[in-house]
Design an enzyme around this catalytic site. Structure first.
Site, PDB file in Angstrom:
ATOM      1  N   GLY A  54       0.820  -1.088   0.104  1.00  0.00           N
ATOM      2  CA  GLY A  54       0.023  -0.001   0.117  1.00  0.00           C
ATOM      3  C   GLY A  54       0.872   1.189   0.151  1.00  0.00           C
ATOM      4  O   GLY A  54       2.178   1.096   0.048  1.00  0.00           O
ATOM      5  N   GLY A  57       2.301   5.732   4.400  1.00  0.00           N
ATOM      6  CA  GLY A  57       1.335   6.048   5.430  1.00  0.00           C
ATOM      7  C   GLY A  57      -0.224   5.451   5.591  1.00  0.00           C
ATOM      8  O   GLY A  57      -0.951   5.642   6.095  1.00  0.00           O
ATOM      9  N   GLY A  59      -0.801   2.488   6.697  1.00  0.00           N
ATOM     10  CA  GLY A  59      -0.724   1.781   7.781  1.00  0.00           C
ATOM     11  C   GLY A  59      -0.265   0.552   7.985  1.00  0.00           C
ATOM     12  O   GLY A  59      -0.517  -0.580   8.739  1.00  0.00           O
ATOM     13  N   SER A  61       2.915  -0.967   8.513  1.00  0.00           N
ATOM     14  CA  SER A  61       3.790  -1.230   9.626  1.00  0.00           C
ATOM     15  C   SER A  61       3.011  -1.314  10.620  1.00  0.00           C
ATOM     16  O   SER A  61       2.862  -2.303  11.670  1.00  0.00           O
ATOM     17  CB  SER A  61       4.816  -0.185   9.772  1.00  0.00           C
ATOM     18  OG  SER A  61       5.619  -0.421   8.635  1.00  0.00           O
ATOM     19  N   SER A 128       5.913  -1.891  -2.186  1.00  0.00           N
ATOM     20  CA  SER A 128       6.139  -2.671  -3.295  1.00  0.00           C
ATOM     21  C   SER A 128       4.925  -2.338  -4.181  1.00  0.00           C
ATOM     22  O   SER A 128       3.915  -2.976  -4.718  1.00  0.00           O
ATOM     23  CB  SER A 128       5.893  -4.104  -2.676  1.00  0.00           C
ATOM     24  OG  SER A 128       4.891  -4.305  -1.881  1.00  0.00           O
TER      25      SER A 128
END
Length: 225
Positions: A54, A57, A59, A61, A128
């Site tokens: 994605g 920012g 989300g 991690s 990715s």
């Protein structure tokens, strides 16, 4: 699109037969018996890779951390491979060109495969951006052991979060080839899970991932007690 996907590592021959493994060295005694037992059996879990993709920012991690913590509480062995963290070490020689992004994913995929072979559940959090590279990562693993999670958070919300100020710098022209601004992000065509974190707690989003893993029988829940 799904038909063009790189096959998993068990299906790479033209007739879809598993590729034969090299014969292990001749050993005797306890060492041979231990090595003959898969690491997954020693760990009492099925290894697999959860690949979170994605925008910056989105989300990824945060979601990976929550899922990993929940799994560890149940006795599972996990490891998080965070794309940002690896850029400070293994991938610190890479920039953000298309070629470098592909190489970044290639290295991540190989490290994830090594950890998979050690019997761990691996959570990869990485932008990715290219479908072909995510398919490459999928192709490194046996069928059914790669779970692609598309963290489908809108660009507008990612920019509002922008805790590192990267979007601001990209908009100002201080950072070039930034995904979502002047470099493309190719939305997954058939991710196993799509999570939109807009207005949702991390536990709500993470529970959706865990429910999928249980339904697919990748997890025997709980491991202990």
């Amino acid at each position: 699109a799904a038909a063009d996907r790189r096959p998993c590592r068990e299906c790479r021959t033209s007739d879809n037969r598993p590729i034969a493994s090299e014969s292990p060295p001749t050993l005797s005694g306890d060492t041979a018996a231990m090595l003959a037992q898969p690491q997954s059996e020693l760990r009492l879990q099925r290894p697999f890779v959860i690949w979170l993709t994605g925008l910056s920012g989105a989300g990824k991690s945060t979601l990976a951390g929550w899922v990993s913590a929940e799994l560890r509480q149940k006795g599972f062995g996990t490891y998080i491979l965070d794309g940002d963290d690896l850029r400070h070490g293994l991938n610190n020689d890479l920039g953000f060109s298309a070629a470098d992004r592909k190489e970044n994913v290639r290295r991540l995929a190989h490290v994830a495969t090594l950890m998979y072979d050690a019997g761990l559940i691996i959570l990869v959090a990485c932008i990715s951006p290219f479908q072909s590279e995510r398919d490459f990562a999928r192709g490194m693993l046996p069928c059914g052991r790669f779970v692609e999670v598309f963290v489908d958070t809108p660009l507008s919300l990612c920019e509002k979060r922008d805790t590192k100020g990267l979007y601001r710098r990209a908009r100002a022209g201080e950072i070039s080839e930034f995904t979502g601004i002047d470099s493309p992000y190719e939305r997954p065509v058939d991710a196993e899970i799509i999570v939109d974190t807009t207005g949702r707690s991390v536990s709500d989003s993470g529970s959706e991932v865990l429910d999928f893993l249980i339904q697919r029988q990748l997890l025997k829940w709980p491991v202990h007690g």
